[in-house]
Design a protein around this motif. Sequence first.
Motif, PDB file in Angstrom:
ATOM      1  N   MET A 178      19.245  23.393  46.407  1.00  0.00           N
ATOM      2  CA  MET A 178      18.693  24.274  45.389  1.00  0.00           C
ATOM      3  C   MET A 178      18.022  25.455  46.063  1.00  0.00           C
ATOM      4  N   HIS A 179      18.084  26.553  45.380  1.00  0.00           N
ATOM      5  CA  HIS A 179      17.460  27.761  45.888  1.00  0.00           C
ATOM      6  C   HIS A 179      15.938  27.628  45.792  1.00  0.00           C
ATOM      7  N   ALA A 180      15.239  28.206  46.766  1.00  0.00           N
ATOM      8  CA  ALA A 180      13.775  28.126  46.809  1.00  0.00           C
ATOM      9  C   ALA A 180      13.148  28.718  45.552  1.00  0.00           C
ATOM     10  N   GLN A 181      13.732  29.803  45.039  1.00  0.00           N
ATOM     11  CA  GLN A 181      13.206  30.443  43.821  1.00  0.00           C
ATOM     12  C   GLN A 181      13.323  29.483  42.626  1.00  0.00           C
ATOM     13  N   THR A 182      14.402  28.729  42.566  1.00  0.00           N
ATOM     14  CA  THR A 182      14.603  27.748  41.499  1.00  0.00           C
ATOM     15  C   THR A 182      13.538  26.660  41.585  1.00  0.00           C
ATOM     16  N   LEU A 183      13.270  26.195  42.793  1.00  0.00           N
ATOM     17  CA  LEU A 183      12.241  25.180  42.997  1.00  0.00           C
ATOM     18  C   LEU A 183      10.862  25.691  42.573  1.00  0.00           C
ATOM     19  N   ARG A 184      10.566  26.938  42.919  1.00  0.00           N
ATOM     20  CA  ARG A 184       9.271  27.524  42.519  1.00  0.00           C
ATOM     21  C   ARG A 184       9.170  27.632  40.999  1.00  0.00           C
ATOM     22  N   GLN A 185      10.274  28.012  40.357  1.00  0.00           N
ATOM     23  CA  GLN A 185      10.265  28.119  38.895  1.00  0.00           C
ATOM     24  C   GLN A 185      10.053  26.752  38.245  1.00  0.00           C
ATOM     25  N   TYR A 186      10.731  25.731  38.751  1.00  0.00           N
ATOM     26  CA  TYR A 186      10.565  24.383  38.211  1.00  0.00           C
ATOM     27  C   TYR A 186       9.122  23.906  38.390  1.00  0.00           C
ATOM     28  N   ASP A 187       8.534  24.263  39.524  1.00  0.00           N
ATOM     29  CA  ASP A 187       7.147  23.900  39.796  1.00  0.00           C
ATOM     30  C   ASP A 187       6.213  24.617  38.810  1.00  0.00           C
ATOM     31  N   ARG A 188       6.441  25.917  38.601  1.00  0.00           N
ATOM     32  CA  ARG A 188       5.623  26.693  37.649  1.00  0.00           C
ATOM     33  C   ARG A 188       5.712  26.135  36.236  1.00  0.00           C
ATOM     34  N   LEU A 189       6.908  25.714  35.835  1.00  0.00           N
ATOM     35  CA  LEU A 189       7.114  25.184  34.488  1.00  0.00           C
ATOM     36  C   LEU A 189       6.600  23.750  34.344  1.00  0.00           C
ATOM     37  N   GLY A 190       6.275  23.113  35.465  1.00  0.00           N
ATOM     38  CA  GLY A 190       5.777  21.753  35.415  1.00  0.00           C
ATOM     39  C   GLY A 190       6.869  20.709  35.323  1.00  0.00           C
ATOM     40  N   LEU A 191       8.100  21.106  35.618  1.00  0.00           N
ATOM     41  CA  LEU A 191       9.194  20.142  35.597  1.00  0.00           C
ATOM     42  C   LEU A 191       9.070  19.161  36.751  1.00  0.00           C
ATOM     43  N   VAL A 192       8.594  19.655  37.881  1.00  0.00           N
ATOM     44  CA  VAL A 192       8.385  18.845  39.074  1.00  0.00           C
ATOM     45  C   VAL A 192       7.042  19.249  39.662  1.00  0.00           C
ATOM     46  N   SER A 193       6.293  18.278  40.129  1.00  0.00           N
ATOM     47  CA  SER A 193       4.993  18.566  40.752  1.00  0.00           C
ATOM     48  C   SER A 193       4.973  17.979  42.154  1.00  0.00           C
ATOM     49  N   PRO A 194       5.503  18.719  43.126  1.00  0.00           N
ATOM     50  CA  PRO A 194       5.558  18.196  44.493  1.00  0.00           C
ATOM     51  C   PRO A 194       4.172  18.162  45.132  1.00  0.00           C
ATOM     52  N   GLY A 195       4.058  17.313  46.158  1.00  0.00           N
ATOM     53  CA  GLY A 195       2.829  17.305  46.941  1.00  0.00           C
ATOM     54  C   GLY A 195       2.750  18.587  47.756  1.00  0.00           C
ATOM     55  N   ARG A 196       1.604  18.816  48.344  1.00  0.00           N
ATOM     56  CA  ARG A 196       1.410  20.041  49.141  1.00  0.00           C
ATOM     57  C   ARG A 196       0.952  19.702  50.545  1.00  0.00           C
ATOM     58  N   THR A 197       1.372  20.523  51.484  1.00  0.00           N
ATOM     59  CA  THR A 197       0.879  20.394  52.849  1.00  0.00           C
ATOM     60  C   THR A 197      -0.449  21.124  52.938  1.00  0.00           C
ATOM     61  N   ALA A 198      -1.103  21.006  54.088  1.00  0.00           N
ATOM     62  CA  ALA A 198      -2.377  21.708  54.296  1.00  0.00           C
ATOM     63  C   ALA A 198      -2.181  23.219  54.186  1.00  0.00           C
ATOM     64  N   GLY A 199      -1.019  23.704  54.575  1.00  0.00           N
ATOM     65  CA  GLY A 199      -0.732  25.135  54.505  1.00  0.00           C
ATOM     66  C   GLY A 199      -0.219  25.589  53.150  1.00  0.00           C
ATOM     67  N   GLY A 200      -0.077  24.674  52.198  1.00  0.00           N
ATOM     68  CA  GLY A 200       0.370  25.045  50.857  1.00  0.00           C
ATOM     69  C   GLY A 200       1.858  24.866  50.615  1.00  0.00           C
ATOM     70  N   GLY A 201       2.598  24.411  51.623  1.00  0.00           N
ATOM     71  CA  GLY A 201       4.028  24.186  51.444  1.00  0.00           C
ATOM     72  C   GLY A 201       4.289  22.983  50.547  1.00  0.00           C
ATOM     73  N   ARG A 202       5.419  23.010  49.879  1.00  0.00           N
ATOM     74  CA  ARG A 202       5.773  21.917  48.982  1.00  0.00           C
ATOM     75  C   ARG A 202       6.401  20.764  49.753  1.00  0.00           C
ATOM     76  N   ARG A 203       6.031  19.544  49.367  1.00  0.00           N
ATOM     77  CA  ARG A 203       6.606  18.331  49.940  1.00  0.00           C
ATOM     78  C   ARG A 203       7.131  17.488  48.791  1.00  0.00           C
ATOM     79  N   TYR A 204       8.449  17.321  48.762  1.00  0.00           N
ATOM     80  CA  TYR A 204       9.088  16.592  47.674  1.00  0.00           C
ATOM     81  C   TYR A 204       9.294  15.132  48.055  1.00  0.00           C
ATOM     82  N   SER A 205       8.846  14.244  47.197  1.00  0.00           N
ATOM     83  CA  SER A 205       9.030  12.800  47.399  1.00  0.00           C
ATOM     84  C   SER A 205      10.440  12.427  46.952  1.00  0.00           C
ATOM     85  N   PRO A 206      10.891  11.223  47.293  1.00  0.00           N
ATOM     86  CA  PRO A 206      12.203  10.777  46.785  1.00  0.00           C
ATOM     87  C   PRO A 206      12.267  10.806  45.256  1.00  0.00           C
ATOM     88  N   ARG A 207      11.146  10.499  44.595  1.00  0.00           N
ATOM     89  CA  ARG A 207      11.104  10.567  43.125  1.00  0.00           C
ATOM     90  C   ARG A 207      11.293  12.008  42.648  1.00  0.00           C
TER      91      ARG A 207
END
Length: 116
Positions: free
Chosen positions: A1-30
């Motif tokens: 998936m494109h990074a922009q698509t992932l950011r949009q899904y995150d903004r819409l609340g479709l997926v809520s990935p964990g975050r690293t200390a630097g703010g990067g997204r960390r996606y679990s298997p779920r």
Amino acid sequence: MHAQTLRQYDRLGLVSPGRTAGGGRRYSPRDVALLREVQRLSQEDGVNLAGIKRIIELESQVEALQNRVGELLEELQVAESRRIAAESAVAATYRRDLVPRTAGSALVIWRPGGQG
């Protein structure tokens, strides 16, 4: 998936990935499984993002309700066991001349001397 698509899904609340200390997204298997489901619903079934969000919310509610039903069934089993134990304890205190009446049995009153 494109990074922009992932950011949009995150903004819409479709997926809520964990975050690293630097703010990067960390996606679990779920999260990955959920992203695949979002992609499938969007591409194969033609569901828009608002519809996908509603589907995810409803599936989450169903899962929570199923868990609650399981908890209630366990509570019911415990309560039933306690009821049976309490009835047994009461029955053990009956004198020999007292007989507990069971549901569905007829009650006949005997009165010496004939008429009642």
